[in-house]
Scaffold this active site. Sequence first.
Site, PDB file in Angstrom:
ATOM      1  N   ARG A  78      13.431 -12.273   0.991  1.00 62.69           N
ATOM      2  CA  ARG A  78      12.272 -11.485   1.637  1.00 62.69           C
ATOM      3  C   ARG A  78      11.192 -12.374   1.946  1.00 62.69           C
ATOM      4  NH1 ARG A  78       7.620  -8.513  -1.027  1.00 62.69           N
ATOM      5  NH2 ARG A  78       6.869  -7.080   0.484  1.00 62.69           N
ATOM      6  N   HIS A 122       2.135  -9.083   5.665  1.00 64.09           N
ATOM      7  CA  HIS A 122       1.655  -9.405   4.327  1.00 64.09           C
ATOM      8  C   HIS A 122       0.498 -10.200   4.448  1.00 64.09           C
ATOM      9  CE1 HIS A 122       3.893 -10.104   0.393  1.00 64.09           C
ATOM     10  NE2 HIS A 122       2.481 -10.390   0.011  1.00 64.09           N
ATOM     11  N   GLU A 167       2.283  -3.688   0.810  1.00 60.30           N
ATOM     12  CA  GLU A 167       1.399  -2.955  -0.181  1.00 60.30           C
ATOM     13  C   GLU A 167      -0.072  -2.889   0.541  1.00 60.30           C
ATOM     14  OE1 GLU A 167       0.553  -5.940  -3.521  1.00 60.30           O
ATOM     15  OE2 GLU A 167       2.478  -5.337  -4.307  1.00 60.30           O
ATOM     16  N   ASN A 296       7.080  -2.429  -5.252  1.00 66.44           N
ATOM     17  CA  ASN A 296       6.640  -3.526  -6.098  1.00 66.44           C
ATOM     18  C   ASN A 296       6.071  -3.259  -7.289  1.00 66.44           C
ATOM     19  OD1 ASN A 296       7.222  -5.103  -3.720  1.00 66.44           O
ATOM     20  ND2 ASN A 296       5.121  -5.752  -3.066  1.00 66.44           N
ATOM     21  N   TYR A 298       4.679  -4.433 -11.171  1.00 63.05           N
ATOM     22  CA  TYR A 298       4.183  -5.463 -12.202  1.00 63.05           C
ATOM     23  C   TYR A 298       3.791  -4.916 -13.529  1.00 63.05           C
ATOM     24  CZ  TYR A 298       4.611  -8.580  -8.360  1.00 63.05           C
ATOM     25  OH  TYR A 298       4.896  -9.246  -7.293  1.00 63.05           O
ATOM     26  N   GLU A 385       9.307  -6.575  -5.073  1.00 66.65           N
ATOM     27  CA  GLU A 385       8.800  -7.573  -5.850  1.00 66.65           C
ATOM     28  C   GLU A 385       8.654  -7.047  -7.385  1.00 66.65           C
ATOM     29  OE1 GLU A 385       4.864  -8.487  -5.011  1.00 66.65           O
ATOM     30  OE2 GLU A 385       5.385  -8.737  -2.738  1.00 66.65           O
TER      31      GLU A 385
END
Length: 492
Positions: A78, A122, A167, A296, A298, A385
């Site tokens: 990606r 991005h 995002e 994504n 985290y 991600e």
Amino acid sequence: MTAARRFPDGFVWGAATAAYQVEGATDADGRGPSIWDTFARTPGAVLGGHTGDLGTDHYRRFADDVALMADLGLRAYRFSVAWPRVQPTGRGPANQAGLDFYRRLADTLLAHGIDPVVTLYHWDLPQPLEDAGGWPARDTAWRFADYAGLVAGALGDRVPLWTTLNEPWCTAYLGYASGEHAPGVQDPARALAAVHTLNLAHGLGARAVRAAAGDAAQVSITLNLQVNRAASAAPADVAAKARLDRVANEVFLGPLLDGAYPEEVVAETAHLTDWSFVRDGDLDLVRTRLDALGVNYYTTALVAGVPDAAGPVPDPGGETGPADVQAASPAGDERPPANLVTGVRWLHQPGPRTAMGWVVDPSGLTELLLDLHRRRPDLPLWITENGAAYPDAVADDGRVHDADRIAYLHGHLDAVGAALDAGADVRGYLAWSLMDNFEWAYGYERRFGIVHVDYATLERTVKDSGHWYRRLATTGVLPAPDDAGPAADDAG
Ligand code: PNW
């Protein structure tokens, strides 16, 4: 001993990067300036005064990097396309040299059996478009669609999965509310206008990709959906979590999936804007077939209501007015940035943290995937991600012993497996990141790679986590955290 977790046949293993974080070569082949070139040069904006001028020199070293990916057993890469390489001013005809780079990259990947997963945006908006109003300006959505069409026209036959935006939460709120990201604006009202333009850009961009690459083109968007948990079952805490979910997550999911903004969010942000930027017919433009959703992930957040501030603040100039909105925007502490609703307080969560200060909490990933699956059972999900920053260093033995990162990946992949077991339709996992890179406001001071980059020599060294990930990618079985150190791989 428990049986090792096996992922489904065909589950795609890969890794991710983004253009400004790795490419360098910011002046090469006609590239124009982006908002990150400008922002990184603003004193105090990026730790250490770092810029993406060199990145990891991926623009010149891409062929070696692709060979490394193949050696790691990856089946997908990606990457993002830098808009200012394709349209140096953000509008007008394509800069052929810019497109050629991505064509070479895609062809090199395909020659190694690696699928290019292309993100169109991005975060590197051409600076002239920011000067014309940036993401808060409606026109930027149409400019994005033009650009998306140019890229899809050039790469359409080579790309199995497109992502319009990475995002948009970060673009809108970190870019235009907290100002931690380019263009560094602190104006929550404009941030909400940016949310809407970004939604429009997705819808128009998705249509442009299909117009240029064929209706069968698979189009997705990648969101960093926040997993917020209420501190207690008390109504004030539950309400605070719900408000935050709406302004952070539902302002994107609502229009994308249901064709509407959550009604409450308009009232909850009425102290900032009247939402007049949403025009008749816009939501029909936003909503278009979504072939997959990129996730994504985290960390999680724990939130509580603030007593006596349960709703929008009546006096925007008062103690808890805009100043509070701004104050709730620092990175790396207990409060995730860009709080646009009032009456939310972030609480400390116990447990291990990464070098970003983000708490390690894999359970949120299972929860998020299952929530999405229940909401849209037919929508394929990708982890676009997931990963962690740790203070890695090359040891005397020439290796990078990042056991902490292996533990992080192991825990989160086990969480993905749990979601798969419960029925979630997760198609692949793309580790963030393939290699250490320019970590935005943190410059090169945070390392997310499974491959180490020596910034003095630009030499790449596969970390222990990279060797561990190769074992996973080549077997489809989740190795124990202490399995497949470099020695095992060298032997095999
Ligand atoms: C994502 N936050 O950024 C991006 O997609 C990557 O480019 C980046 O390198 C990676 O995560 C690690 O940070 C984020 O403050 C940046 O909540 C900041 C936040 C979230 C995601």
